[in-house]
Design a protein around this motif. Structure first.
Motif, PDB file in Angstrom:
ATOM      1  N   ALA A  11       0.824  -1.211   0.000  1.00  0.00           N
ATOM      2  CA  ALA A  11       0.000   0.000   0.000  1.00  0.00           C
ATOM      3  C   ALA A  11       0.858   1.260   0.000  1.00  0.00           C
ATOM      4  CB  ALA A  11      -0.934  -0.004   1.214  1.00  0.00           C
ATOM      5  N   VAL A  12       1.934   1.269   0.789  1.00  0.00           N
ATOM      6  CA  VAL A  12       2.835   2.428   0.806  1.00  0.00           C
ATOM      7  C   VAL A  12       3.460   2.631  -0.571  1.00  0.00           C
ATOM      8  CG1 VAL A  12       4.979   3.351   1.746  1.00  0.00           C
ATOM      9  CG2 VAL A  12       3.306   2.291   3.282  1.00  0.00           C
ATOM     10  N   ALA A  13       3.901   1.533  -1.186  1.00  0.00           N
ATOM     11  CA  ALA A  13       4.535   1.637  -2.504  1.00  0.00           C
ATOM     12  C   ALA A  13       3.557   2.158  -3.545  1.00  0.00           C
ATOM     13  CB  ALA A  13       5.089   0.274  -2.923  1.00  0.00           C
ATOM     14  N   GLU A  14       2.316   1.699  -3.498  1.00  0.00           N
ATOM     15  CA  GLU A  14       1.344   2.066  -4.532  1.00  0.00           C
ATOM     16  C   GLU A  14       0.760   3.458  -4.325  1.00  0.00           C
ATOM     17  OE1 GLU A  14      -0.099  -2.452  -5.759  1.00  0.00           O
ATOM     18  OE2 GLU A  14      -1.487  -1.125  -4.699  1.00  0.00           O
ATOM     19  N   ARG A  20      -1.684   8.015   3.114  1.00  0.00           N
ATOM     20  CA  ARG A  20      -2.671   7.443   2.195  1.00  0.00           C
ATOM     21  C   ARG A  20      -2.741   5.928   2.334  1.00  0.00           C
ATOM     22  NH1 ARG A  20      -0.587  11.624  -1.160  1.00  0.00           N
ATOM     23  NH2 ARG A  20       0.901  10.193  -2.137  1.00  0.00           N
ATOM     24  N   ALA A  21      -1.587   5.301   2.583  1.00  0.00           N
ATOM     25  CA  ALA A  21      -1.583   3.847   2.773  1.00  0.00           C
ATOM     26  C   ALA A  21      -2.380   3.456   4.006  1.00  0.00           C
ATOM     27  CB  ALA A  21      -0.147   3.343   2.884  1.00  0.00           C
ATOM     28  N   ALA A  22      -2.248   4.233   5.083  1.00  0.00           N
ATOM     29  CA  ALA A  22      -2.994   3.942   6.308  1.00  0.00           C
ATOM     30  C   ALA A  22      -4.497   4.068   6.062  1.00  0.00           C
ATOM     31  CB  ALA A  22      -2.548   4.883   7.423  1.00  0.00           C
ATOM     32  N   HIS A  23      -4.901   5.102   5.333  1.00  0.00           N
ATOM     33  CA  HIS A  23      -6.320   5.269   5.003  1.00  0.00           C
ATOM     34  C   HIS A  23      -6.816   4.088   4.177  1.00  0.00           C
ATOM     35  CE1 HIS A  23      -6.067   9.925   5.500  1.00  0.00           C
ATOM     36  NE2 HIS A  23      -6.174   9.291   6.658  1.00  0.00           N
ATOM     37  N   ARG A  24      -6.009   3.665   3.235  1.00  0.00           N
ATOM     38  CA  ARG A  24      -6.403   2.550   2.374  1.00  0.00           C
ATOM     39  C   ARG A  24      -6.543   1.247   3.160  1.00  0.00           C
ATOM     40  NH1 ARG A  24      -3.030   0.872  -3.054  1.00  0.00           N
ATOM     41  NH2 ARG A  24      -2.978  -1.359  -2.661  1.00  0.00           N
ATOM     42  N   ARG A  53       8.685  15.242   2.065  1.00  0.00           N
ATOM     43  CA  ARG A  53       7.787  15.473   0.937  1.00  0.00           C
ATOM     44  C   ARG A  53       7.290  14.186   0.281  1.00  0.00           C
ATOM     45  NH1 ARG A  53      10.170  20.545  -2.615  1.00  0.00           N
ATOM     46  NH2 ARG A  53       9.983  22.152  -0.982  1.00  0.00           N
ATOM     47  N   ARG A  54       8.088  13.119   0.301  1.00  0.00           N
ATOM     48  CA  ARG A  54       7.697  11.941  -0.464  1.00  0.00           C
ATOM     49  C   ARG A  54       8.300  10.686   0.136  1.00  0.00           C
ATOM     50  NH1 ARG A  54      11.821  10.858  -4.660  1.00  0.00           N
ATOM     51  NH2 ARG A  54      10.213   9.798  -5.860  1.00  0.00           N
ATOM     52  N   VAL A  55       7.786   9.562  -0.328  1.00  0.00           N
ATOM     53  CA  VAL A  55       8.295   8.251   0.050  1.00  0.00           C
ATOM     54  C   VAL A  55       8.741   7.560  -1.231  1.00  0.00           C
ATOM     55  CG1 VAL A  55       7.740   6.003   1.029  1.00  0.00           C
ATOM     56  CG2 VAL A  55       6.776   8.078   2.052  1.00  0.00           C
ATOM     57  N   ARG A  56       9.978   7.084  -1.240  1.00  0.00           N
ATOM     58  CA  ARG A  56      10.515   6.413  -2.429  1.00  0.00           C
ATOM     59  C   ARG A  56      10.882   4.978  -2.097  1.00  0.00           C
ATOM     60  NH1 ARG A  56      15.133   5.273  -5.169  1.00  0.00           N
ATOM     61  NH2 ARG A  56      16.452   5.922  -3.422  1.00  0.00           N
ATOM     62  N   VAL A  57      10.550   4.063  -2.989  1.00  0.00           N
ATOM     63  CA  VAL A  57      10.899   2.661  -2.800  1.00  0.00           C
ATOM     64  C   VAL A  57      12.385   2.471  -3.087  1.00  0.00           C
ATOM     65  CG1 VAL A  57      10.411   0.292  -3.513  1.00  0.00           C
ATOM     66  CG2 VAL A  57       8.574   1.988  -3.507  1.00  0.00           C
ATOM     67  N   THR A  58      13.085   1.817  -2.187  1.00  0.00           N
ATOM     68  CA  THR A  58      14.511   1.548  -2.374  1.00  0.00           C
ATOM     69  C   THR A  58      14.690   0.364  -3.331  1.00  0.00           C
ATOM     70  OG1 THR A  58      14.633  -0.042  -0.559  1.00  0.00           O
ATOM     71  CG2 THR A  58      14.941   2.301  -0.004  1.00  0.00           C
ATOM     72  N   PRO A  59      15.918   0.141  -3.841  1.00  0.00           N
ATOM     73  CA  PRO A  59      16.157  -1.057  -4.664  1.00  0.00           C
ATOM     74  C   PRO A  59      15.788  -2.344  -3.929  1.00  0.00           C
ATOM     75  CG  PRO A  59      17.950   0.502  -4.931  1.00  0.00           C
ATOM     76  CD  PRO A  59      17.091   1.051  -3.843  1.00  0.00           C
ATOM     77  N   ALA A  60      16.088  -2.409  -2.620  1.00  0.00           N
ATOM     78  CA  ALA A  60      15.691  -3.589  -1.852  1.00  0.00           C
ATOM     79  C   ALA A  60      14.177  -3.710  -1.797  1.00  0.00           C
ATOM     80  CB  ALA A  60      16.268  -3.499  -0.434  1.00  0.00           C
ATOM     81  N   GLY A  61      13.492  -2.561  -1.690  1.00  0.00           N
ATOM     82  CA  GLY A  61      12.039  -2.572  -1.680  1.00  0.00           C
ATOM     83  C   GLY A  61      11.458  -3.060  -2.993  1.00  0.00           C
ATOM     84  N   GLU A  62      12.065  -2.647  -4.111  1.00  0.00           N
ATOM     85  CA  GLU A  62      11.597  -3.103  -5.419  1.00  0.00           C
ATOM     86  C   GLU A  62      11.691  -4.618  -5.521  1.00  0.00           C
ATOM     87  OE1 GLU A  62      10.104  -1.503  -7.632  1.00  0.00           O
ATOM     88  OE2 GLU A  62      10.560   0.621  -7.325  1.00  0.00           O
TER      89      GLU A  62
END
Length: 297
Positions: A11-14, A20-24, A53-62
């Protein structure tokens, strides 16, 4: 590692946001953040880089997200199989689609599906073809309606051809080509064009057709909907290339058949490995309600 942690990470990634992930996920943000932190400690890697400002997925996260989505889909299939074996089909069904979709009356199809399987919770999502195919491969989407050019689907996916639709040039009123019997890609390439974004099925199809014709064109404007593309053409900002069935639903702009461009193929695609009971029921309904247009070339 818990399934809810996997769901929170996806949810965080999307959504690109912990809030927004918590709301979802219907949880408070502090709880979701705590579970993500616990998951990262267990894995020994950072899944997300957080800034103000933002959340970015790390290479490990990908690397983590693909298997996480597959695990969540497998858990949902297991639940659906258990429900289906006990009585009626339940669980969830995620259907992806291009927009517009003229090959299938999707609302009518879903109404029939709902009448047969009221316990299934259906999610619809409109995306680019590139994203839909990826989601089907990752089991994040059960079935997707996509448009493709000639050729096979990506490895590991099954498909059923629903329609083949010729492309026509969409022109502003009063354009010199209006009324012509047909037009070649080389002639269209002499003018600015309006097209859908890179990653859409029709854009790949049209780009390949112009390349095959040896014609280099200029896409002056990209529109993410056919309605916007129509408005840009009407304002004389460029010519368009659209499916004939779509053009027939537009507001009367002139069209001309295009030579040397193969028909656009619309397919339903799915992953044959691990298809859920809800997805199998939808495919059976599709077989009953929509004629098969034959194999993709």
């Amino acid at each position: 590692m818990e399934l809810r942690q996997l769901a929170y990470a996806v949810a965080v990634a999307e959504t690109g946001s912990f809030t927004r992930a918590a709301h979802r996920c219907f949880v408070v943000q502090s709880s979701l953040s705590d579970q993500i932190a616990r998951l990262e400690r267990e894995l020994g890697v950072r899944l997300f880089e957080r800034t103000s400002r933002r959340v970015r997925v790390t290479p490990a996260g990908e690397g983590f997200l693909g298997p996480a989505r597959e695990a969540l889909a497998a858990a949902e299939r297991a639940r659906g199989e258990a429900v289906a074996s006990g009585s009626e089909v339940g669980g969830t069904l995620v259907v992806g689609t291009i927009h517009p979709l003229t090959a299938v009356d999707l609302p009518e199809l879903l109404a029939s599906y709902r009448g047969r399987h009221p316990r299934v919770r259906v999610t619809l999502r409109a995306r680019l073809v590139r994203d839909l195919l990826q989601q089907v491969r990752e089991h994040a989407c059960d079935i997707a309606f996509v448009d493709t050019g000639p050729g096979t689907l990506p490895r590991g996916l099954a498909g059923r051809v629903l329609a083949r639709d010729a492309l026509v040039a969409l022109l502003p009123h009063g354009h010199p080509l209006a009324g012509a019997e047909r037009v070649a890609p080389a002639r269209l390439a002499e003018e600015d064009m309006v097209d859908m974004p890179l990653g859409s099925g029709i854009r790949r199809h049209v780009d390949a057709a112009f390349a095959a014709a040896g014609a280099t064109r200029t896409v002056a404007f990209e529109a993410d909907t056919m309605a916007l593309l129509e408005q840009l053409v009407a304002r004389r900002l460029g010519l368009g290339l659209v499916p004939a069935a779509t053009a027939a639903r537009m507001g009367g702009l002139p069209t001309v058949p295009v030579t040397g461009v193969p028909p656009r193929t619309v397919q339903a695609v799915w992953s044959p490995s691990g298809t859920s009971p809800a997805a199998r029921a939808f495919l059976r309904l599709l077989d009953e309600e929509v004629p098969d247009a034959g194999s993709a070339e």
